[in-house]
Motif scaffolding. Structure first.
Motif, PDB file in Angstrom:
ATOM      1  N   GLU A  55     -17.162  39.028  22.881  1.00 61.05           N
ATOM      2  CA  GLU A  55     -16.443  39.771  21.850  1.00 61.05           C
ATOM      3  C   GLU A  55     -15.114  39.114  21.512  1.00 61.05           C
ATOM      4  N   GLU A  56     -14.491  38.480  22.502  1.00 60.29           N
ATOM      5  CA  GLU A  56     -13.206  37.822  22.279  1.00 60.29           C
ATOM      6  C   GLU A  56     -13.355  36.445  21.625  1.00 60.29           C
ATOM      7  N   GLY A  57     -14.590  35.957  21.527  1.00 60.95           N
ATOM      8  CA  GLY A  57     -14.804  34.713  20.788  1.00 60.95           C
ATOM      9  C   GLY A  57     -15.300  33.528  21.575  1.00 60.95           C
ATOM     10  N   ALA A  58     -15.717  33.731  22.826  1.00 60.78           N
ATOM     11  CA  ALA A  58     -16.231  32.606  23.615  1.00 60.78           C
ATOM     12  C   ALA A  58     -17.504  32.044  22.984  1.00 60.78           C
ATOM     13  N   ALA A  59     -17.564  30.730  22.842  1.00 61.52           N
ATOM     14  CA  ALA A  59     -18.775  30.077  22.334  1.00 61.52           C
ATOM     15  C   ALA A  59     -19.768  29.834  23.456  1.00 61.52           C
ATOM     16  N   PHE A  60     -19.253  29.650  24.684  1.00 59.89           N
ATOM     17  CA  PHE A  60     -20.099  29.382  25.843  1.00 59.89           C
ATOM     18  C   PHE A  60     -19.662  30.258  27.013  1.00 59.89           C
ATOM     19  N   ILE A  61     -20.634  30.629  27.848  1.00 55.17           N
ATOM     20  CA  ILE A  61     -20.365  31.307  29.107  1.00 55.17           C
ATOM     21  C   ILE A  61     -20.783  30.364  30.225  1.00 55.17           C
ATOM     22  N   ASP A  62     -19.823  29.976  31.071  1.00 53.04           N
ATOM     23  CA  ASP A  62     -20.079  28.994  32.122  1.00 53.04           C
ATOM     24  C   ASP A  62     -20.278  29.717  33.451  1.00 53.04           C
ATOM     25  N   ILE A  63     -21.513  29.710  33.944  1.00 51.37           N
ATOM     26  CA  ILE A  63     -21.861  30.445  35.154  1.00 51.37           C
ATOM     27  C   ILE A  63     -21.930  29.498  36.343  1.00 51.37           C
ATOM     28  N   GLY A  64     -21.231  29.865  37.410  1.00 57.58           N
ATOM     29  CA  GLY A  64     -21.243  29.054  38.618  1.00 57.58           C
ATOM     30  C   GLY A  64     -21.544  29.884  39.845  1.00 57.58           C
ATOM     31  N   GLY A  65     -22.356  29.331  40.744  1.00 56.93           N
ATOM     32  CA  GLY A  65     -22.694  30.026  41.978  1.00 56.93           C
ATOM     33  C   GLY A  65     -22.253  29.287  43.218  1.00 56.93           C
ATOM     34  N   HIS A  66     -21.430  28.261  43.042  1.00 54.90           N
ATOM     35  CA  HIS A  66     -20.936  27.457  44.165  1.00 54.90           C
ATOM     36  C   HIS A  66     -19.511  27.044  43.833  1.00 54.90           C
ATOM     37  N   SER A  67     -18.546  27.547  44.585  1.00 50.77           N
ATOM     38  CA  SER A  67     -17.152  27.164  44.340  1.00 50.77           C
ATOM     39  C   SER A  67     -16.962  25.679  44.612  1.00 50.77           C
TER      40      SER A  67
ATOM     41  N   ARG B 158      -9.373  35.440  25.221  1.00 45.07           N
ATOM     42  CA  ARG B 158      -8.581  35.860  24.061  1.00 45.07           C
ATOM     43  C   ARG B 158      -7.371  34.965  23.857  1.00 45.07           C
ATOM     44  N   GLU B 159      -6.645  34.677  24.930  1.00 46.21           N
ATOM     45  CA  GLU B 159      -5.449  33.849  24.815  1.00 46.21           C
ATOM     46  C   GLU B 159      -5.792  32.433  24.367  1.00 46.21           C
ATOM     47  N   ALA B 160      -6.914  31.905  24.840  1.00 43.93           N
ATOM     48  CA  ALA B 160      -7.336  30.556  24.431  1.00 43.93           C
ATOM     49  C   ALA B 160      -7.734  30.525  22.963  1.00 43.93           C
ATOM     50  N   ILE B 161      -8.432  31.557  22.507  1.00 47.24           N
ATOM     51  CA  ILE B 161      -8.816  31.650  21.097  1.00 47.24           C
ATOM     52  C   ILE B 161      -7.570  31.693  20.219  1.00 47.24           C
ATOM     53  N   GLU B 162      -6.556  32.430  20.643  1.00 42.05           N
ATOM     54  CA  GLU B 162      -5.312  32.488  19.875  1.00 42.05           C
ATOM     55  C   GLU B 162      -4.644  31.121  19.807  1.00 42.05           C
ATOM     56  N   ALA B 163      -4.679  30.378  20.915  1.00 40.61           N
ATOM     57  CA  ALA B 163      -4.114  29.024  20.912  1.00 40.61           C
ATOM     58  C   ALA B 163      -4.863  28.140  19.922  1.00 40.61           C
ATOM     59  N   VAL B 164      -6.195  28.227  19.915  1.00 36.28           N
ATOM     60  CA  VAL B 164      -7.000  27.440  18.969  1.00 36.28           C
ATOM     61  C   VAL B 164      -6.611  27.786  17.535  1.00 36.28           C
ATOM     62  N   LYS B 165      -6.512  29.070  17.218  1.00 35.10           N
ATOM     63  CA  LYS B 165      -6.190  29.486  15.850  1.00 35.10           C
ATOM     64  C   LYS B 165      -4.824  28.973  15.412  1.00 35.10           C
TER      65      LYS B 165
END
Length: 275
Positions: A49-61, A260-267
């Motif tokens: 909803e905030e504008g992410a184009a990708f969701i990066d899923i990780g299962g190993h730190s 959200r903050e990253a999207i604002e920086a891009v804009k």
């Protein structure tokens, strides 16, 4: 400059934001850990909803000194999450954050459309051939060693040239295997000191010579909070500053905890460039 995510062309004329979703108990930023499917889905919905184009899923730190996790446990963490996200949000573009070829392969079969390998193929000799065969975009990150010893591998003859040479050699290997879409990640915080991270950020434009999209992941990393003498919990403002610098120097994807903050920086950067 575009990549193909299973038939969907992603154009980087305007930079994109990748939201971090860690299904781990030990990722360095506590608020990015999601240990139930309900929490995973809620955070995914928020980031989309905030504008992410990708969701990066990780299962190993993969933070420095992180404890190893078995391949079976990593799969147990990520596969149900990917499947459920795709069921609830069928248009979501999922990136799998892994250095293991089997996890990458099973994740793509489950619905992921991108492989984000923070070890650049160093820890699994089958990774390059696997990702090329899957025909999905591959994020090639520069790193050395393992999460357990990378902090001891920070000696370079010439930081920028050594990293550039390493990435160019690996891009050649990937192209020979038929890999189409490659995204570069310089690996901030991986086998680099704090000062080396800042030097690398200052020279980000040098990597444009490779003609590939560039992902920058500095969100709440120690290069920020150590310099400011604060906690990583207080590093959001510093993260936004570093993301803004990255955008001004040509970053195409920002990998972040707060979308959200990253999207604002891009804009704001895009509006500035248009004047």
């Amino acid at each position: 400059m575009t990549i193909n995510c299973r038939g969907k062309l992603i154009d980087f004329k305007i930079p994109k934001v990748m939201g971090i979703l860690n299904i781990t108990p030990d990722s360095f930023f506590e608020r990015s850990r999601y240990d139930t499917l309900d929490k995973v889905l809620s955070q995914t919905e928020k980031m989309l909803e905030e504008g992410a184009a990708f969701i990066d899923i990780g299962g190993h730190s993969t933070r420095p000194n992180a404890s190893p996790v078995s391949e079976e446990e990593e799969l147990r963490r990520v596969i149900p999450a990917i499947e459920e996200i795709i069921r609830r949000f069928p248009d979501a573009l999922i990136s799998i954050d892994t250095f293991r070829a089997k996890v990458a392969r099973e994740s793509v079969f489950a619905g992921a459309v991108m492989i984000n390998d923070v070890m650049g193929g160093n820890l699994d000799e089958e990774m390059f051939e696997t990702t090329a065969g899957l025909n999905v975009p591959y994020v090639l990150m520069h790193s050395r060693g393992t999460p357990e010893n990378m902090n001891q591998l920070t000696n370079y003859d010439d930081l920028v040239m050594d990293i550039l040479d390493d990435l160019q050699q690996k891009v050649y290997q990937l192209r020979q295997l038929g890999q189409k879409d490659i995204i570069l990640d310089l690996g901030f915080g991986f086998a680099k000191t704090t000062d080396q991270n800042f030097h690398l950020l200052n020279r980000l434009e040098a990597f444009n010579i490779m003609g590939l999209p560039m992902l920058v992941g500095v969100s709440r990393k120690s290069m920020i909070w150590r310099k400011l003498e604060i906690s990583h919990m207080d590093a959001l403002n510093g993260t936004t500053v570093m993301n803004t610098i990255s955008l001004m120097k040509g970053a195409n994807i920002l990998r972040v905890h707060e979308v959200r903050e990253a999207i604002e920086a891009v804009k704001l950067v895009e509006w500035t460039k248009s004047l």
